[in-house]
Design a protein around this motif. Structure first.
Motif, PDB file in Angstrom:
ATOM      1  N   VAL A 169       8.631   4.359   3.873  1.00 35.68           N
ATOM      2  CA  VAL A 169       8.828   3.015   4.434  1.00 35.68           C
ATOM      3  C   VAL A 169       9.570   2.167   3.422  1.00 35.68           C
ATOM      4  O   VAL A 169       9.227   2.131   2.243  1.00 35.68           O
ATOM      5  CB  VAL A 169       7.468   2.371   4.778  1.00 35.68           C
ATOM      6  CG1 VAL A 169       7.649   0.936   5.240  1.00 35.68           C
ATOM      7  CG2 VAL A 169       6.777   3.171   5.857  1.00 35.68           C
ATOM      8  N   GLU A 237      -0.564   8.063   3.459  1.00 39.60           N
ATOM      9  CA  GLU A 237      -0.083   6.747   3.908  1.00 39.60           C
ATOM     10  C   GLU A 237       0.288   6.778   5.384  1.00 39.60           C
ATOM     11  O   GLU A 237       1.299   6.203   5.813  1.00 39.60           O
ATOM     12  CB  GLU A 237       1.124   6.297   3.064  1.00 39.60           C
ATOM     13  CG  GLU A 237       0.808   6.088   1.601  1.00 39.60           C
ATOM     14  CD  GLU A 237      -0.072   4.867   1.335  1.00 39.60           C
ATOM     15  OE1 GLU A 237      -0.034   3.925   2.142  1.00 39.60           O
ATOM     16  OE2 GLU A 237      -0.804   4.868   0.337  1.00 39.60           O
ATOM     17  N   GLN A 239      -0.810   5.305   7.874  1.00 38.25           N
ATOM     18  CA  GLN A 239      -0.786   4.041   8.613  1.00 38.25           C
ATOM     19  C   GLN A 239       0.629   3.542   8.820  1.00 38.25           C
ATOM     20  O   GLN A 239       0.889   2.722   9.699  1.00 38.25           O
ATOM     21  CB  GLN A 239      -1.623   2.966   7.882  1.00 38.25           C
ATOM     22  CG  GLN A 239      -0.985   2.390   6.630  1.00 38.25           C
ATOM     23  CD  GLN A 239      -1.252   3.218   5.390  1.00 38.25           C
ATOM     24  OE1 GLN A 239      -1.816   4.296   5.478  1.00 38.25           O
ATOM     25  NE2 GLN A 239      -0.864   2.704   4.223  1.00 38.25           N
ATOM     26  N   ASN A 240       1.563   4.062   8.031  1.00 37.92           N
ATOM     27  CA  ASN A 240       2.960   3.638   8.145  1.00 37.92           C
ATOM     28  C   ASN A 240       3.808   4.584   8.989  1.00 37.92           C
ATOM     29  O   ASN A 240       5.037   4.551   8.922  1.00 37.92           O
ATOM     30  CB  ASN A 240       3.577   3.502   6.742  1.00 37.92           C
ATOM     31  CG  ASN A 240       3.011   2.306   5.991  1.00 37.92           C
ATOM     32  OD1 ASN A 240       2.684   1.288   6.601  1.00 37.92           O
ATOM     33  ND2 ASN A 240       2.875   2.435   4.689  1.00 37.92           N
ATOM     34  N   THR A 241       3.148   5.414   9.782  1.00 36.20           N
ATOM     35  CA  THR A 241       3.878   6.229  10.758  1.00 36.20           C
ATOM     36  C   THR A 241       3.908   5.500  12.100  1.00 36.20           C
ATOM     37  O   THR A 241       2.984   4.758  12.440  1.00 36.20           O
ATOM     38  CB  THR A 241       3.201   7.595  10.980  1.00 36.20           C
ATOM     39  OG1 THR A 241       1.879   7.394  11.500  1.00 36.20           O
ATOM     40  CG2 THR A 241       3.123   8.383   9.689  1.00 36.20           C
ATOM     41  N   ILE A 268      -0.823  -1.796   6.493  1.00 37.12           N
ATOM     42  CA  ILE A 268       0.310  -1.314   7.278  1.00 37.12           C
ATOM     43  C   ILE A 268       1.574  -2.070   6.871  1.00 37.12           C
ATOM     44  O   ILE A 268       1.597  -3.303   6.855  1.00 37.12           O
ATOM     45  CB  ILE A 268       0.040  -1.482   8.787  1.00 37.12           C
ATOM     46  CG1 ILE A 268      -1.163  -0.625   9.193  1.00 37.12           C
ATOM     47  CG2 ILE A 268       1.262  -1.120   9.607  1.00 37.12           C
ATOM     48  CD1 ILE A 268      -1.639  -0.858  10.611  1.00 37.12           C
ATOM     49  N   ASP A 269       2.618  -1.320   6.507  1.00 36.69           N
ATOM     50  CA  ASP A 269       3.881  -1.922   6.061  1.00 36.69           C
ATOM     51  C   ASP A 269       4.983  -1.832   7.105  1.00 36.69           C
ATOM     52  O   ASP A 269       6.153  -2.070   6.801  1.00 36.69           O
ATOM     53  CB  ASP A 269       4.364  -1.216   4.776  1.00 36.69           C
ATOM     54  CG  ASP A 269       3.382  -1.396   3.626  1.00 36.69           C
ATOM     55  OD1 ASP A 269       2.838  -2.500   3.479  1.00 36.69           O
ATOM     56  OD2 ASP A 269       3.151  -0.412   2.893  1.00 36.69           O
ATOM     57  N   LEU A 270       4.633  -1.474   8.325  1.00 35.98           N
ATOM     58  CA  LEU A 270       5.628  -1.375   9.390  1.00 35.98           C
ATOM     59  C   LEU A 270       6.121  -2.768   9.788  1.00 35.98           C
ATOM     60  O   LEU A 270       5.409  -3.762   9.609  1.00 35.98           O
ATOM     61  CB  LEU A 270       5.013  -0.680  10.609  1.00 35.98           C
ATOM     62  CG  LEU A 270       4.622   0.793  10.421  1.00 35.98           C
ATOM     63  CD1 LEU A 270       3.795   1.269  11.611  1.00 35.98           C
ATOM     64  CD2 LEU A 270       5.865   1.650  10.254  1.00 35.98           C
ATOM     65  N   SER A 276       1.069   1.294  14.734  1.00 35.80           N
ATOM     66  CA  SER A 276       0.776   2.322  13.739  1.00 35.80           C
ATOM     67  C   SER A 276       0.289   3.586  14.440  1.00 35.80           C
ATOM     68  O   SER A 276      -0.635   3.545  15.255  1.00 35.80           O
ATOM     69  CB  SER A 276      -0.297   1.830  12.767  1.00 35.80           C
ATOM     70  OG  SER A 276      -0.818   2.907  12.009  1.00 35.80           O
TER      71      SER A 276
END
Length: 326
Positions: A169, A237, A239-241, A268-270, A276
């Motif tokens: 990400v 990681e 959660q960033n999918t 979450i970095d989306l 997520s």
């Protein structure tokens, strides 16, 4: 500035001094290094000088050690006992007790233990299930224990290779603007996986495993179109999918393989508005047999005690924000 104070502790006899101070006065050195105090031992007397709180903590440790001697402790007080009491006096706490059997990753590296009942549940789930999801806050050992189980499986011949992956990400910068070739660009995102590997496998051996493609560390995008058989695969990681990426990853699994998916749904970095895959997969796969979800909490944190307090404080802050009208 707080005025310095002094405190004298009179010991019973020379025998108590020897047992308390440790071999070659090693325990006294630990105490001096751990507290901002001047510590002087004269005969059967200890004089502590420094800020009141530091002197109080150091004196507390010494009195607790003396209590151990009065309760029949034989021989020198070991340094480990001194460090444990110092941690308790400072509010850090002792290292959590091991749970269950050790995970043997190498003949030259220390065995790795679960440090909470929930961590042991996680280890047991990885042993008994082909797909396991470890979900919870930072510091709970999700990735580290999964890595230990993967290295142990490779060492025991249960799998032929390790595949370790993370979504790359972009945190504030586009990959194209970063220096170097593609591997140089994505390596910073994969660094935590490398760090865990180097902690468990000797450097020279790991380099050979990389060269032989027995161990592969790669961005999630590299998984598309592949079938991964006889492998131990870790997605970190997660959660960033996106939901699509999560489905793509899970369907890469071939025969004789295990998968462990780890992530923290509070980090979450989306981009805003993007779902997520880790949150969605809990709803979709909750009733599928053969896989397991292990949920960690701040109580499973095995880093400094302040990490648990920080996580709890942020959780409370987030809950209070939810209750306030926009």
């Amino acid at each position: 500035m707080t005025q310095a104070v002094s405190r004298r502790i009179n010991l019973t006899d020379q025998q108590e001094c020897l047992k308390l101070f440790g071999e070659k006065d090693h325990n006294l050195k630990i105490l001096r290094d751990s507290f901002m105090v001047t510590l002087v031992a004269r005969g059967e007397e200890i004089i502590l000088t420094g800020e009141p709180l530091e002197v109080s903590h150091a004196a507390q440790v010494i009195e607790n050690l003396r209590a151990q001697l009065r309760n029949g402790h034989e021989g020198y007080i070991p340094p480990g006992a001194v460090k444990k009491l110092i941690g308790e006096a400072k509010g850090i706490g002792a290292e959590p007790e091991p749970h269950g059997e050790a995970v043997l990753v190498s003949s030259r590296k220390k065995p790795i233990h679960a440090r909470s009942a929930n961590q042991q549940k996680y280890v047991d789930a990885i042993k008994s299930h082909d797909i396991v999801f470890g979900i919870g806050p930072a510091g709970t050992g999700k990735t580290y224990l999964a890595m230990a189980m993967a290295v142990a499986a490779l060492r025991n011949g249960d799998v032929e290779r390790l595949v370790l992956t993370r979504p790359a990400v972009e945190a504030g910068e586009k990959l194209g603007f970063l220096p170097g070739d593609l591997q140089d660009k994505v390596d910073p995102y994969l660094r935590p996986l490398y760090d865990a590997l180097y902690d468990m496998v000797e450097y020279e051996k790991l380099q050979r495993l990389f060269q032989q493609r027995v161990v592969e560390v790669a961005p999630l995008a590299y998984m598309r179109g592949r079938t991964l058989s006889n492998a131990f695969i870790i997605l970190d990681e997660a959660q960033n999918t996106s939901p699509e990426q999560m489905k793509m990853f899970l369907t890469r699994m071939g025969t004789g393989s295990k998968m462990v998916v780890t992530g923290d749904v509070t980090q979450i970095d989306l981009p805003t508005g993007k779902s997520s895959g880790l949150i969605e997969v809990q709803r979709i796969l909750s009733k599928v047999k053969g896989l397991e979800f292990v949920l960690f909490t701040s109580k499973d944190v095995v880093r400094h005690r302040l990490v648990q307090g920080i996580l709890d404080a942020y959780h409370q802050y987030d809950e209070e924000r939810k209750d306030k009208p926009v």
